[in-house]
Enzyme design. Structure first.
Site, PDB file in Angstrom:
ATOM      1  N   ARG A 185     -10.137  -2.887  -5.138  1.00 47.16           N
ATOM      2  CA  ARG A 185      -8.806  -2.234  -5.687  1.00 47.16           C
ATOM      3  C   ARG A 185      -8.948  -1.384  -6.832  1.00 47.16           C
ATOM      4  O   ARG A 185      -8.052  -0.442  -7.125  1.00 47.16           O
ATOM      5  CB  ARG A 185      -7.891  -3.364  -6.276  1.00 47.16           C
ATOM      6  CG  ARG A 185      -7.665  -4.239  -4.901  1.00 47.16           C
ATOM      7  CD  ARG A 185      -6.389  -5.108  -5.052  1.00 47.16           C
ATOM      8  NE  ARG A 185      -5.230  -4.096  -5.355  1.00 47.16           N
ATOM      9  CZ  ARG A 185      -3.914  -4.429  -5.829  1.00 47.16           C
ATOM     10  NH1 ARG A 185      -3.908  -5.823  -5.700  1.00 47.16           N
ATOM     11  NH2 ARG A 185      -2.967  -3.654  -5.884  1.00 47.16           N
ATOM     12  N   CYS A 210       5.522  -6.646  -6.821  1.00 49.67           N
ATOM     13  CA  CYS A 210       4.071  -6.164  -6.643  1.00 49.67           C
ATOM     14  C   CYS A 210       4.398  -4.677  -6.210  1.00 49.67           C
ATOM     15  O   CYS A 210       3.355  -3.921  -6.216  1.00 49.67           O
ATOM     16  CB  CYS A 210       3.186  -6.837  -5.585  1.00 49.67           C
ATOM     17  SG  CYS A 210       3.233  -8.856  -5.788  1.00 49.67           S
ATOM     18  N   HIS A 244      -1.372 -14.638  -9.395  1.00 47.96           N
ATOM     19  CA  HIS A 244      -1.059 -13.928 -10.650  1.00 47.96           C
ATOM     20  C   HIS A 244      -0.083 -14.827 -11.760  1.00 47.96           C
ATOM     21  O   HIS A 244       0.728 -15.514 -11.059  1.00 47.96           O
ATOM     22  CB  HIS A 244      -0.313 -12.538 -10.430  1.00 47.96           C
ATOM     23  CG  HIS A 244      -1.406 -11.569  -9.908  1.00 47.96           C
ATOM     24  ND1 HIS A 244      -1.067 -10.568  -8.946  1.00 47.96           N
ATOM     25  CD2 HIS A 244      -2.635 -10.937 -10.308  1.00 47.96           C
ATOM     26  CE1 HIS A 244      -1.998 -10.048  -8.544  1.00 47.96           C
ATOM     27  NE2 HIS A 244      -3.125 -10.058  -9.494  1.00 47.96           N
TER      28      HIS A 244
HETATM   29  C1  CIR Z   1      -4.516  -9.026  -4.213  1.00 50.85           C
HETATM   30  O1  CIR Z   1      -5.361  -9.875  -3.617  1.00 50.85           O
HETATM   31  O2  CIR Z   1      -4.775  -8.093  -4.506  1.00 50.85           O
HETATM   32  C2  CIR Z   1      -3.512  -8.640  -2.954  1.00 50.85           C
HETATM   33  N1  CIR Z   1      -3.899  -9.078  -1.650  1.00 50.85           N
HETATM   34  C3  CIR Z   1      -2.308  -9.179  -3.492  1.00 50.85           C
HETATM   35  C4  CIR Z   1      -1.735  -8.542  -4.738  1.00 50.85           C
HETATM   36  C5  CIR Z   1      -0.258  -8.946  -5.153  1.00 50.85           C
HETATM   37  N2  CIR Z   1       0.112  -8.074  -6.364  1.00 50.85           N
HETATM   38  C6  CIR Z   1       0.714  -8.863  -7.084  1.00 50.85           C
HETATM   39  O3  CIR Z   1       0.985 -10.083  -7.151  1.00 50.85           O
HETATM   40  N3  CIR Z   1       1.274  -8.297  -8.347  1.00 50.85           N
END
Ligand code: CIR
Length: 267
Positions: free
Chosen positions: A85, A260, A160
């Site tokens: 990411r 998110c 998170h």
């Molecule tokens: C991840 O694992 O990074 C993504 N599949 C999900 C991110 C979700 N973001 C968040 O809770 N802020």
């Protein structure tokens, strides 16, 4: 005018990171449709939408929250905990640059925006697999001169901190007691999610004056919340909070919630 930054769902979303969930089929068209309804809810609340194009090389890039923390004084650009990411941040930095000075979290620290719960001048940082003590130190250096107090808290069992707890009104947090200790947030009222809806603690609070442009100003707090959690929604409404439900089931399969998918700030 308040601004909402979003990004369209990557056509590669099926290859998203997963930590606590098994991989299920994520239907891109359904995810896109639900995401558009989320964007419409923000527009209806008076936000100017900056909708970034999808990035096919970054499966999780719809989750823009993880790339930055936008405060009235400045923006912090994160260094996401998942190596897949890290490349998501550059376009977000360019998008935010006209509005805020940009302060990056630098190697070796890691930080996901989903771990950063800002309550007034208190910043709580989830010590998850995606964020670490080195990031807390860097945040302190960047933010303490602006009067913020930064502290690490340890959620467990979730991705998170904001999977476990979010703000839903000026003095109130919505939380899942299985994933975070409510006693870590003294002075705040707490609403517990319904135990049958463990992912329901993630809500997008729209604080005044962010939504006062189109809405008649009132004391009532407004949140965007996933429509899949009616029992928790009722708990919020019973406490006088106005809930705007949006469908969010498809991106939930990627471990994403409603916070998110946007970065919200005053111009
Ligand atoms: C991840 O694992 O990074 C993504 N599949 C999900 C991110 C979700 N973001 C968040 O809770 N802020």
């Amino acid at each position: 005018m308040p601004i909402a930054v979003t990004r369209a769902v990557s056509p590669a979303i099926a290859r998203c990171e997963l930590t606590h969930m098994d991989r299920g089929e994520i239907r891109w068209e359904v995810a896109m449709d639900q995401h558009r309804r989320y964007e419409s809810a923000l527009v209806d609340l008076g936000f100017q939408l900056i909708s970034l194009p999808a990035e096919s090389e970054y499966p999780d890039s719809v989750f823009v929250e993880d790339t930055a923390i936008v405060l009235p004084e400045l923006a912090v650009l994160t260094r996401p905990g998942a190596p897949s990411r890290r490349g998501e941040t550059s376009t977000v930095a360019a998008t935010l640059a006209p509005y805020r000075s940009i302060h990056p979290i630098v190697e070796p620290a890691i930080l996901d925006g989903g771990d950063v719960l800002v309550v007034g001048k208190s910043i709580h940082v989830g010590m998850s697999a995606r964020s670490d003590e080195a990031a807390v130190e860097q945040l302190r250096t960047i933010l303490e001169p602006h009067g913020y107090v930064v502290q690490g808290v340890a959620p467990s069992g979730c991705l998170h901190l904001k999977s476990a707890i979010t703000q839903v009104s000026e003095g109130t947090l919505l939380y899942n007691r299985e994933w975070v200790d409510g006693a870590l947030f003294p002075g705040m009222e707490l609403i517990e999610i319904d135990a049958s809806e463990p992912f329901a603690a993630n809500a997008v609070w729209i604080p005044d004056p962010l939504h006062s442009e189109r809405e008649s100003s009132s004391d009532q707090s407004t949140v965007i919340h996933a429509e899949e959690f009616p029992k928790t929604r009722r708990r919020l409404e019973d406490r006088g909070i106005r809930v705007i439900p949006v469908p969010a089931s498809e991106l939930a399969k990627a471990e994403g919630g409603v916070t998110c998918c946007s970065l919200l700030f005053e111009n």
